[in-house]
Scaffold this motif. Structure first.
Motif, PDB file in Angstrom:
ATOM      1  N   PHE A 277     146.993  72.353  29.475  1.00 17.90           N
ATOM      2  CA  PHE A 277     147.562  71.006  29.466  1.00 17.90           C
ATOM      3  C   PHE A 277     147.513  70.330  28.103  1.00 17.90           C
ATOM      4  O   PHE A 277     148.494  69.744  27.667  1.00 17.90           O
ATOM      5  CB  PHE A 277     146.861  70.110  30.498  1.00 17.90           C
ATOM      6  N   VAL A 278     146.382  70.380  27.437  1.00 17.11           N
ATOM      7  CA  VAL A 278     146.243  69.660  26.169  1.00 17.11           C
ATOM      8  C   VAL A 278     146.955  70.402  25.046  1.00 17.11           C
ATOM      9  O   VAL A 278     147.768  69.826  24.322  1.00 17.11           O
ATOM     10  CB  VAL A 278     144.756  69.421  25.826  1.00 17.11           C
ATOM     11  N   LEU A 279     146.668  71.690  24.916  1.00 14.59           N
ATOM     12  CA  LEU A 279     147.249  72.468  23.823  1.00 14.59           C
ATOM     13  C   LEU A 279     148.625  73.036  24.156  1.00 14.59           C
ATOM     14  O   LEU A 279     149.336  73.475  23.266  1.00 14.59           O
ATOM     15  CB  LEU A 279     146.285  73.600  23.426  1.00 14.59           C
ATOM     16  N   LYS A 280     148.961  73.056  25.464  1.00  7.61           N
ATOM     17  CA  LYS A 280     150.253  73.592  25.933  1.00  7.61           C
ATOM     18  C   LYS A 280     150.420  75.077  25.614  1.00  7.61           C
ATOM     19  O   LYS A 280     151.526  75.563  25.427  1.00  7.61           O
ATOM     20  CB  LYS A 280     151.448  72.809  25.355  1.00  7.61           C
ATOM     21  N   TRP A 281     149.320  75.779  25.556  1.00  9.59           N
ATOM     22  CA  TRP A 281     149.331  77.224  25.300  1.00  9.59           C
ATOM     23  C   TRP A 281     149.473  77.949  26.635  1.00  9.59           C
ATOM     24  O   TRP A 281     148.528  78.535  27.149  1.00  9.59           O
ATOM     25  CB  TRP A 281     148.053  77.664  24.612  1.00  9.59           C
ATOM     26  N   ARG A 282     150.636  77.918  27.216  1.00  5.32           N
ATOM     27  CA  ARG A 282     150.836  78.436  28.576  1.00  5.32           C
ATOM     28  C   ARG A 282     150.591  79.941  28.681  1.00  5.32           C
ATOM     29  O   ARG A 282     149.965  80.393  29.631  1.00  5.32           O
ATOM     30  CB  ARG A 282     152.249  78.120  29.067  1.00  5.32           C
ATOM     31  N   LEU A 283     151.083  80.711  27.720  1.00  8.72           N
ATOM     32  CA  LEU A 283     150.867  82.157  27.788  1.00  8.72           C
ATOM     33  C   LEU A 283     149.394  82.499  27.535  1.00  8.72           C
ATOM     34  O   LEU A 283     148.814  83.315  28.250  1.00  8.72           O
ATOM     35  CB  LEU A 283     151.774  82.896  26.796  1.00  8.72           C
TER      36      LEU A 283
END
Length: 151
Positions: A93-99
């Motif tokens: 959520f915070v960093l948006k590093w989905r993978l």
């Protein structure tokens, strides 16, 4: 250590840490704005489910501490999986590093399964109490991958 203290500590640690991470990440939560895979639950369900899971996790660890005295490996796996669990929402959520978050969840999946098996060997009830957590984390892995692919 008294039974009350064992269980109170075992339950409060994941609840308080999980609550702190929830507060820390709440401003970055974008779940409802993302395209979601089939079976995605409404966002209101997550804090309820996580509260129940943290309680079950704490009771399970409390049983292991109370009934069989966990060895250093049990403690390491329990606290390591808890740390991995608590860092996931920051990555997602915070960093948006989905993978990255998906691969992080694969690590969590393995740790939770190892913990379930180890706890079950020490005390059946302690192991069985980890089943909902295991199922939910596997489901979260599916959701994370689906969100990554769809967005």
């Amino acid at each position: 250590m008294s039974k009350f203290r064992i269980y109170a500590t075992s339950i409060l640690v994941p609840l308080l840490l999980g609550g702190a991470v929830g507060l820390l990440t709440s401003g970055a939560m974008d779940y409802s704005t993302l395209r979601q895979p089939p079976l995605s639950p409404p966002s209101i369900l997550f804090p309820i489910v996580w509260t129940v899971l943290y309680i079950l996790m704490g009771v399970s660890y409390g049983i292991v501490k109370d009934k069989s005295t966990p060895d250093d490996t049990d403690k390491l796996i329990y606290y390591f999986q808890l740390g991995v669990n608590l860092l996931w929402p920051i990555a997602f959520f915070v960093l948006k590093w989905r993978l990255f978050a998906f691969f992080w969840l694969l690590l969590l999946d393995a740790l939770v399964i190892i913990m379930l098996v180890r706890f079950y060997r020490r005390n059946k009830t302690a192991g069985l109490l980890q089943i909902p957590y295991t199922v939910w984390v596997l489901f979260a892995t599916y959701l994370n991958l689906g969100i990554f692919l769809l967005n």
